[in-house]
Each structure stands twice: as C-alpha cells, then as structure tokens.
Design an enzyme around this catalytic site. Structure first.
Site, short mmCIF file in Angstrom:
data_model
loop_
_atom_site.label_atom_id
_atom_site.label_comp_id
_atom_site.label_asym_id
_atom_site.label_seq_id
_atom_site.Cartn_x
_atom_site.Cartn_y
_atom_site.Cartn_z
N MET A 81 0.82 -1.22 0.00
CA MET A 81 0.00 0.00 0.00
C MET A 81 0.85 1.28 0.00
O MET A 81 2.04 1.23 0.28
CB MET A 81 -0.90 0.02 1.25
CG MET A 81 -1.87 -1.14 1.30
SD MET A 81 -2.85 -1.15 2.82
CE MET A 81 -3.91 0.25 2.60
N HIS A 82 0.20 2.38 -0.29
CA HIS A 82 0.68 3.77 -0.04
C HIS A 82 1.83 4.26 -0.93
O HIS A 82 2.08 5.47 -0.95
CB HIS A 82 1.15 3.96 1.42
CG HIS A 82 0.25 3.39 2.46
ND1 HIS A 82 -1.04 3.83 2.65
CD2 HIS A 82 0.46 2.42 3.39
CE1 HIS A 82 -1.58 3.14 3.65
NE2 HIS A 82 -0.70 2.28 4.12
N ASP A 239 -2.88 -4.75 -0.15
CA ASP A 239 -2.49 -6.09 0.33
C ASP A 239 -3.24 -6.52 1.59
O ASP A 239 -3.58 -7.69 1.74
CB ASP A 239 -0.96 -6.22 0.52
CG ASP A 239 -0.36 -5.20 1.46
OD1 ASP A 239 -1.10 -4.38 2.03
OD2 ASP A 239 0.87 -5.22 1.61
O1 LIG Z 1 1.76 0.14 5.12
C1 LIG Z 1 1.13 -0.89 5.21
C2 LIG Z 1 -0.29 -0.89 5.61
O2 LIG Z 1 -0.80 0.38 5.95
C3 LIG Z 1 1.81 -2.21 4.90
O3 LIG Z 1 1.03 -3.29 5.31
C4 LIG Z 1 2.12 -2.31 3.43
O4 LIG Z 1 0.87 -2.41 2.75
C5 LIG Z 1 3.05 -3.45 2.99
O5 LIG Z 1 3.29 -4.44 3.91
P1 LIG Z 1 3.96 -5.90 3.70
O6 LIG Z 1 2.87 -6.80 3.17
O7 LIG Z 1 5.07 -5.78 2.72
O8 LIG Z 1 4.36 -6.30 5.07
#
Ligand SMILES: O=C(CO)[C@@H](O)[C@H](O)COP(=O)(O)O
Ligand SMILES: Nc1ncnc2c1ncn2[C@@H]1O[C@H](COP(=O)(O)OP(=O)(O)O)[C@@H](O)[C@H]1O
Length: 497
Positions: A81-82, A239
C-alpha cells in the site's frame, strides 16, 4: 480446467499464484527486487523492477508443466500500500517510488494537519502518517520541483504494474483509502482536500471496485507473459484488504493477524460511520461497500529478519527458532520493542527506535529470539486491546504471513491476544485474495463469500493457555511502559544515527 492468477506485489518480492476453480494452488512463482535506502528512514523501489519481475513470474506460470495458458481466464492484484508512483504525460515514472515504510515526511504530515485541522479525520478517516501517499506528494513538490513539474498523475504500486499490462490507468477504493486523499465514506476523491493542496483533479486516476474489469492484456504484455491477450485483468486491492479476503474476513466479528515485513491486526467493519478517532486506520475493504479497521506495526517480520540477518545469517528460520517453544513466556525477563524503523500503532513516531530491556548474564541467543517474537506480538496486541476497548469482539483471529509458519509463534499469539488463533491450510493470504477477486470478477461465484467457502481452508487451531495468558498480561503492562521511558533517549540518539 480453468484458472485465475493472483499477483501479490510485496515489499521484498512479487508472488504469483495459479489457482483452480476449486481453490487449489496449481503453481506458484516468485521474483525478488531490490529496496533502496539512500538515507536513514528512506525506502524506495524502481517501478519497472516490479513490472519485469511480474512478467517473469507470469511467464513461469504460463509455461508450467501441464498448464494450458489458454485456460487462464483472469488475473488480479494485491499490492503493497501507499507507495507513491508519479507518472509523466507519457505514463513513465518521473522518479523512483517512495514506499509505505519511508518516514522522511514528518514535516509534510504536520503541514497537512495545520492546513486541514479536524477536516482531515472527517474526510479521510485517518491521521496524517509518514507512510501515507499525500505527504510523499508534498515532499516531492517541495524537495524535487523539477521532477514534480513533470508529473501529471500519481498511482500506487500495483496500479502501475496493471497499467503496464493493460495500458489503462485505475485505482481501487481499498488502495485509494491509504492515500489520504479519498473521502473514504463517500468513495470519491476529496475535491476539498485536493483544492487545499492545489492539486488538480486530473492528478488522481479513475476509481473502481476491486473486482471491476480494467481491461485485457496489451499485445506486448501477452507475448512476454505467454498469457492469451484475452485474459481479463481485474483491479485488485490493497495487500491488507486482499489478505482479509484470502482469509475469509468478510463479515463482522472476524479479525486477521498478518505478520509479513509489517504486522497488521485488522477487523472487518460494516458501519462507515464508526469513529475510532484516528487511533487505528479506517479503510475501504476489497469487498464492495465494506470497511476494515487496522493497526500496523511497521517492523514486525522485519524485526525477526533483522535479528536473523545480524546474528544468524547462515541459518534458516527453523534453525534459528529451534527450541524457542521451550523457553518460558517472558524469555527469562527479557523485553523487546520492535521499533527498528519507528512505529505507527499506537505510537505514530518516526524517531523512536527498538530496545532490549532486562538483558541478564544468563540469557542465550534463543532468549533474544523469543523476546523478539514476543515484542512483535505485544506490539500487535496494542491494536487488539484498542479494538476491544472500542467495543469490538476479538475472540477468534486468523493468522497469516511468514510469521504464521512457526507453530510456537502461533501459540504465543493465542496466549498474548487471549483469543483462539487459526492458521490456514494454504498460507497465501493476499495472493489468494487477489485470485479470489479475479474468480469473482470472472463470474465463477455469485459473491466473494461464496468463493471463500471453497477457497479459504482453515488448518490448525491454537487455544490460549490460561497460565501463559496471565503471565503475558503482566508482561504486556511492562512492555507498554517502555515506549514512554525510551522516547527522549531515542530523540537524543537520532543525531548519532
Ligand atoms: O503500510 C502498510 C499498511 O498500511 C503495509 O502493510 C504495506 O501495505 C506493505 O506491507 P507488507 O505486506 O510488505 O508487510
Ligand atoms: N519459518 C519461519 N518462521 C517464523 N517466521 C518466519 C519464517 N519465515 C519467514 N518468517 C517471517 O516472515 C517474514 C516474511 O513474511 P512475508 O509474508 O513473506 O512478507 P512480505 O509479504 O512482506 O514480503 C520474515 O520477515 C520473517 O520475520
């Protein structure tokens, strides 16, 4: 035989799953890509590395033995994300992507709060956090004006990969929710917010639902992946939203624990008016018109991978953790706080760093390993605690991610969360969720719930052990004091990093 593909665009690698109509994983392929940390707190990736890795992984699946690529009907995505991807008028990235775990944007977060005041929470349902996308956009505008002048539009990581495969630009609600530019309840880009930061509406891509069709493959993408050009490409989701779908978190009362690079406690939410005061994230689900609340530990699995890389680089996780279940709860009085890269929930603080407290001459490496696992789980328990205080029932938690591979850790989760913990037969949460979006989008099932009945298979159940629960209650109170007691020390240490 018909198939769909779920693509999980993670932080360390892309994983692609080929899934049958009955939810069996027929083949999987993975490709890693580099992360760049040019300065402390910075985290970047090259968008075209994601595309190349995804094409290679798809090629591996389409040429897997016994698979007829023409039987692959649809693909969809789960994306980290983000991350900010800025595109010029020709659809090319103007710089590297700035990722979710990059914390350079503290000043921009304060600016967003000053400009929007209480409207920020009312519109976006979330506070300004360094990891979110809007602060990254403001950072590039301030620090790299030439790159920003070239940028016409922004997308998120999986949207860029989908764009390169189909030629079409979209973003789904579950990922858009993490940009801090979406009116989360109304499901539109916030005109008020865009105006406040002088961003044109054309800067944001069209919004779609996660199961919406976004196109088919470009001829070049079809040729390079070995997939038929007619394969349907569905939007996909964030994700964590896909992790929730792939774990069957599709109704009230269900909670997810995901320990990947980051760690997440997520609870399904139907009511878009529920107010958590910005203490936890409030995002759109990948299921239509549904939501979830979520607390995030920035360095969850990352803390254990850091420990392994630093103190046992030549061992596997199983070797490093052999015997960890025999060490008693509390790791012989050793506490760890997992703030290796700062923290998000419950302390949004980019300066705080990790600690081991209570190191004793009798401690061996295995005590440190157990303390790291307990510290990560205590951090996630802060979110469980908050959900319970807000009136949510948390008595059954589905556990996914790399952390769910260790049975001692799953028992520890049950004991610290004081809830039943359930693992999945096929530990592929987000990738399976992406495949489910493609299966639902293809019309294989009337709903995501119907798909989950077939695809999501629960495995082992871990019940809380009453004696361990009591021990952990006491330790958790001590753990919670470490943040306040190490905060100013870490502010002082920042200059030496
Ligand atoms: O920043 C966030 C949720 O806000 C993270 O959950 C990312 O979306 C990526 O996480 P991984 O799956 O690589 O741990
Ligand atoms: N066998 C294992 N036992 C315990 N933890 C593990 C094991 N394998 C991986 N992990 C943990 O899982 C993390 C990776 O999880 P994963 O879900 O693959 O992450 P991501 O999707 O963010 O790349 C590692 O950082 C590590 O902490």
């Amino acid at each position: 035989m018909s198939y769909v593909i779920g693509i999980d665009l993670g932080t360390s690698a892309v994983k692609a799953l080929l899934v049958t109509k009955s939810g069996e994983v027929a083949a999987e392929a993975s490709r890693a890509y580099p992360l760049f940390h040019e300065h402390s707190g910075w985290s970047e990736q090259r968008p075209d590395d994601w595309v190349e890795a995804t094409i290679e992984a798809l090629k591996e699946l389409s040429t897997a033995q016994g698979i007829d690529p023409k039987a692959i009907e649809g693909i969809s995505f789960s994306g980290q994300m983000h991350g900010l991807v800025l595109l010029n008028g020709e659809g090319r990235p103007v710089r590297n992507a700035i990722l979710w775990n990059d914390t350079r944007t503290t000043a921009e977060c304060r600016e967003i709060e000053a400009v929007l005041g209480e409207d920020l929470l009312a519109i976006t349902r979330n506070p300004a956090l360094e990891g979110f996308t809007l602060p990254k956009i403001l950072w590039v505008r301030k620090h790299e004006p030439e790159a920003f002048a070239e940028a016409e539009l922004f997308v998120l990581p999986k949207d860029y990969v989908r764009y390169k495969l189909t030629g079409n630009l979209h973003m789904d609600y579950s990922d858009a929710a993490g940009t801090l530019m979406l009116d989360v309840a109304a499901k539109v880009w916030s005109v008020e917010l865009l105006k406040a930061f002088q961003l044109p509406e054309s800067f944001c891509p069209p919004l779609v639902d996660s199961h919406d069709l976004t196109g088919t493959l470009l001829p070049d993408a079809a040729e390079r992946t070995g997939l038929p050009a007619s394969v349907k490409v569905f939007a996909g989701g964030a994700d964590n939203a896909c992790g929730a779908i792939g774990s069957g978190i599709l109704e009230e009362g269900l909670t997810l624990c995901s320990i990947g690079t980051s760690g997440v406690i997520l609870s399904y939410e139907n009511d878009k008016t529920k107010d958590f005061g910005g203490k936890v994230h409030f995002f759109n689900h990948g299921k239509e018109n549904a939501y979830y609340v979520m607390g995030v530990t920035l360095a969850a699995g990352y803390s254990l991978s850091w420990f392994k890389r630093t103190f046992a680089p030549d061992e596997s996780y199983d070797q490093l953790l052999a015997g960890v279940g025999e060490v008693k709860p509390g790791a012989g009085g050793l506490l760890f706080t997992p703030y290796l890269v700062g923290e998000r929930t419950p302390h949004a603080d980019s300066s705080i760093r990790a600690s081991f407290i209570g190191v004793d001459g009798s401690h061996e490496r295995i005590h440190f390993a157990r303390a790291v696992m307990e510290g990560i789980t205590f951090s996630l328990n802060e979110s469980v605690d908050m959900f319970r205080s807000a009136g949510k029932k948390v008595d059954k938690i589905v556990s996914i991610g790399g952390g769910a591979q260790n049975p001692a850790w799953l028992q520890m989760q049950a004991d610290i969360f004081d809830a039943e913990v359930v693992s999945l037969e096929n530990e592929q949460g987000p990738g399976l969720g992406a495949a489910m979006l493609a299966a639902y989008g293809c019309g294989w099932f009337p709903s995501l719930e119907a798909c989950a009945e077939l695809f999501v298979k629960h495995d082992q159940k871990y019940q809380p052990n009453p004696a361990a629960v009591e021990t952990y209650k006491g330790l958790f109170r001590l753990y919670q004091q470490v943040y306040a007691n190490t905060r100013s020390l870490n502010e002082g240490l920042a200059a030496y990093r």
